[in-house]
Enzyme design. Structure first.
Site, PDB file in Angstrom:
ATOM      1  CD  GLU A  99      -3.238  -0.552   0.475  1.00 34.75           C
ATOM      2  OE1 GLU A  99      -3.252   0.590  -0.046  1.00 34.75           O
ATOM      3  OE2 GLU A  99      -4.181  -1.363   0.377  1.00 34.75           O
ATOM      4  CG  HIS A 114      -6.224  -3.452  -6.132  1.00 32.89           C
ATOM      5  ND1 HIS A 114      -6.891  -2.847  -5.097  1.00 32.89           N
ATOM      6  CD2 HIS A 114      -6.769  -4.697  -6.254  1.00 32.89           C
ATOM      7  CE1 HIS A 114      -7.798  -3.704  -4.620  1.00 32.89           C
ATOM      8  NE2 HIS A 114      -7.736  -4.819  -5.295  1.00 32.89           N
ATOM      9  CG  ASP A 170      -5.807   0.577  -5.798  1.00 37.55           C
ATOM     10  OD1 ASP A 170      -6.782   0.051  -6.355  1.00 37.55           O
ATOM     11  OD2 ASP A 170      -5.229   0.072  -4.818  1.00 37.55           O
TER      12      ASP A 170
HETATM   13 ZN   LIG Z   1      -6.069  -1.507  -3.842  1.00 40.20          ZN
END
Ligand SMILES: [Zn+2]
Length: 162
Positions: A91, A129, A139
């Site tokens: 992330e 993603h 994303d």
């Molecule tokens: Zn994601």
């Protein structure tokens, strides 16, 4: 590169003895890394990732690489589903509508080769993603500098219309 261990309860075993063959990049779409960290470690939220990189380059690990983090959800890549069992999730602290910070990119570029080496993941295996969940997830989005990773052999050129 300093790594802060911040364990999340949101993980399990990879299914059927699977090992990571992809690395999936995300943006957090939240206002701060602290906020994202809280959510990724909240048992109620039932989401997590292996790593979170702050915009200032701070690096947190929440789930051990051999374990299955809950970052990708429904989707597939190369005709294979259960993306979580087949990947490492990273992330990136970013709301999605602004450039990714230099210290953050530097940390990502330093850690990618290590993960790729550990699990024998080729550049083709570094994906977004949005690649595994097109139409549902966007994303790391159009502000993410894929070309920069490609130049370093850390990803491959891929047509993305988002
Ligand atoms: Zn994601």
């Amino acid at each position: 590169m300093q790594l802060i261990w911040h364990p999340s309860p949101n993980f399990g075993d990879r299914r059927e003895g699977l090992v990571p063959q992809w690395i999936v990049l995300h943006y957090t779409a939240m206002d701060s890394a602290g906020e994202a960290l809280e959510r990724l470690c909240d048992p109620q939220a039932e989401v997590s990732a292996h790593y979170l990189i702050g915009s200032d380059g701070m690096l947190w690990q929440m789930v051990d690489e051999p374990c299955r983090a809950w970052h990708a959800g429904a989707g597939q890549w190369q005709g294979l589903d259960d993306v979580n069992s087949r990947s490492i999730g990273i992330e990136l602290d970013n709301r999605g509508n602004h450039p990714f910070a230099e210290p953050q990119m530097a940390v990502l570029e330093a850690m990618l080769p290590q993960i790729m080496e550990r699990w024998s993941i080729p550049a083709e295996g570094v994906i977004g993603h949005s690649d595994s969940a097109p139409g549902r997830k966007f994303d790391p989005g159009p502000r993410f500098d894929w070309a920069r990773l490609v130049r370093q052999g850390l990803a491959v050129p891929r047509h993305r219309d988002h």
